[in-house]
Design a protein around this motif. Sequence first.
Motif, PDB file in Angstrom:
ATOM      1  N   PRO A  99      46.900   9.679  18.105  1.00 47.50           N
ATOM      2  CA  PRO A  99      47.102   9.067  16.788  1.00 47.50           C
ATOM      3  C   PRO A  99      47.647  10.068  15.762  1.00 47.50           C
ATOM      4  CG  PRO A  99      44.936   8.509  17.643  1.00 47.50           C
ATOM      5  CD  PRO A  99      45.505   9.551  18.559  1.00 47.50           C
ATOM      6  N   VAL A 100      48.421   9.521  14.822  1.00 47.18           N
ATOM      7  CA  VAL A 100      49.017  10.333  13.754  1.00 47.18           C
ATOM      8  C   VAL A 100      48.468   9.824  12.427  1.00 47.18           C
ATOM      9  CG1 VAL A 100      51.166  11.070  12.667  1.00 47.18           C
ATOM     10  CG2 VAL A 100      51.114  10.602  15.137  1.00 47.18           C
ATOM     11  N   TYR A 101      47.982  10.735  11.596  1.00 48.93           N
ATOM     12  CA  TYR A 101      47.347  10.369  10.318  1.00 48.93           C
ATOM     13  C   TYR A 101      48.235  10.771   9.161  1.00 48.93           C
ATOM     14  CZ  TYR A 101      43.268  10.017  13.345  1.00 48.93           C
ATOM     15  OH  TYR A 101      42.420   9.673  14.352  1.00 48.93           O
ATOM     16  N   ALA A 102      48.446   9.847   8.219  1.00 52.70           N
ATOM     17  CA  ALA A 102      49.297  10.153   7.062  1.00 52.70           C
ATOM     18  C   ALA A 102      48.956   9.217   5.911  1.00 52.70           C
ATOM     19  CB  ALA A 102      50.771   9.993   7.436  1.00 52.70           C
ATOM     20  N   THR A 103      49.304   9.642   4.696  1.00 53.48           N
ATOM     21  CA  THR A 103      49.136   8.776   3.519  1.00 53.48           C
ATOM     22  C   THR A 103      50.325   7.786   3.469  1.00 53.48           C
ATOM     23  OG1 THR A 103      50.271  10.367   2.115  1.00 53.48           O
ATOM     24  CG2 THR A 103      47.858  10.522   2.216  1.00 53.48           C
ATOM     25  N   PRO A 104      50.271   6.771   2.593  1.00 58.00           N
ATOM     26  CA  PRO A 104      51.253   5.677   2.669  1.00 58.00           C
ATOM     27  C   PRO A 104      52.728   6.097   2.594  1.00 58.00           C
ATOM     28  CG  PRO A 104      49.391   4.999   1.344  1.00 58.00           C
ATOM     29  CD  PRO A 104      49.174   6.448   1.667  1.00 58.00           C
ATOM     30  N   PHE A 105      53.099   6.971   1.668  1.00 57.35           N
ATOM     31  CA  PHE A 105      54.526   7.334   1.566  1.00 57.35           C
ATOM     32  C   PHE A 105      54.971   8.084   2.820  1.00 57.35           C
ATOM     33  CE2 PHE A 105      57.974  10.236   0.497  1.00 57.35           C
ATOM     34  CZ  PHE A 105      58.911   9.358  -0.017  1.00 57.35           C
ATOM     35  N   THR A 106      54.171   9.046   3.251  1.00 55.29           N
ATOM     36  CA  THR A 106      54.501   9.824   4.448  1.00 55.29           C
ATOM     37  C   THR A 106      54.583   8.902   5.669  1.00 55.29           C
ATOM     38  OG1 THR A 106      53.289  11.651   3.443  1.00 55.29           O
ATOM     39  CG2 THR A 106      53.814  11.864   5.781  1.00 55.29           C
TER      40      THR A 106
END
Length: 450
Positions: A99-106
């Motif tokens: 899994p890859v974790y990021a905030t909405p824009f990223t």
Amino acid sequence: MDHLIPSHNDLWFLPLGGTGEIGMNMNLYGHDGQWLMVDCGVSFNEPLKPDSQTTYELVCADPSFISKQRHRLAGIVITHAHEDHLGALPFLWKRFKVPVYATPFTAEILRRKLAQVGLLSQVDIRELPMDSRFQVGSFSLQWITLTHSIPEHSALMIETRAGNVFHTGDWKIDHTPVIGERFTPATLSTLRQRNVSAMVCDSTNALRAGHSISEEACYDALLNVIKNETGRVVVGCFSSNIARLVSIARVAKETGRYVAFIGRSLQNMVSAARVTGYWPEGLPVMESSHLGYLPPEEVIAVATGSQGEPRAMLSRLANDTCFDLTLDKGDLVLFSAMTIPGNEMAIGRLVEAFKAKGIRTLQAQDTDQPIHVSGHPCQDELMAMYDWVRPQLALPTHGEPEHMLANAEIAKSAHVPRQLTGLNGDLFTIAPEIGVRKNAIKAKRIAIDR
Ligand SMILES: [Zn+2]
Ligand SMILES: [Zn+2]
């Protein structure tokens, strides 16, 4: 490599890329039999070995140390959407499949990149709100939003039973960032109560005294320059700097011009900014295909290629092969971007090509006005950050050796008890004991074949 398995007492930092160089960041943290990857980026036009003459369009750190033991990789966390932090992920993800974790824009930028390589439906993207807390394997994480030159840059507080790390990623202190949240020291000054064992920190501008300039001051400078112009204005800049794009659109509105973004990468970024709420309501943008119908004094065009890239729009404007716009004598091309070291010749050729046609150019070094500002912290900002966080250990990264040494010196003068500098492939042990194992793995670069 099998001997490198962190125990539950260990907390390790192992940079595979981005330490000893600016670009292609790929960091690993090790604890309790697991690894966490922070960022997975590219560099442009680099050789694979320092002494080689052959350069490759896209390179990244060799991930084989971790891809060979991907069952130990708990997840990949992306701090922000710059190419040097996320650009390799679409090409390497199949080697990891985690899994890859990021905030909405990223996450939005990542989805668009994955779609281009046909991987969108396969990658498990965990989109999380800014400043949220989440768990990845045995790592307890919290995003901490900092200002930078792209929306939603999220530093990471990484907490484990062995120790805690504050991983800054790229940042600056910007109290007037044009878009997004302002820099607020309040959260940072609470970090010192969380026993930060190590702060892994951006060194890009550690050789520069003082404080970086705000994005808002750059808006003022662009307005000052452009308001006196009577011909067409073209602004060359990086497509990911949404604040800069908003500033240029505001200058257009203020000076009675129409703004258009030429080329796919800029239009893609503006579209991503719209869907994530970063493009201000009611700020107009014109189709670039309409530019040719306007009188010169009503045109502002934004184009990529500020590094002199031969296939990018600025080069096409210089060679008169841009579909949407033709420039004439007296028009102005403004470079709202830094010169990435190594690109001086290509940029010089581009500037000469404009000049030969009587088109004026303005680069950052030609004026006292800040028509470009950096997204990285200068010495006063680094001092302030060390004082807020008060880590036991400073681990400078994101820089060439001289930048990292300068950052370590600042940490020392900010009374951080220990500082360690090294290179990709060095294993930094943060707990139970502070130390470094030089060349623990052999750091290499690989070329990315698109
Ligand atoms: Zn970076
Ligand atoms: Zn960045």
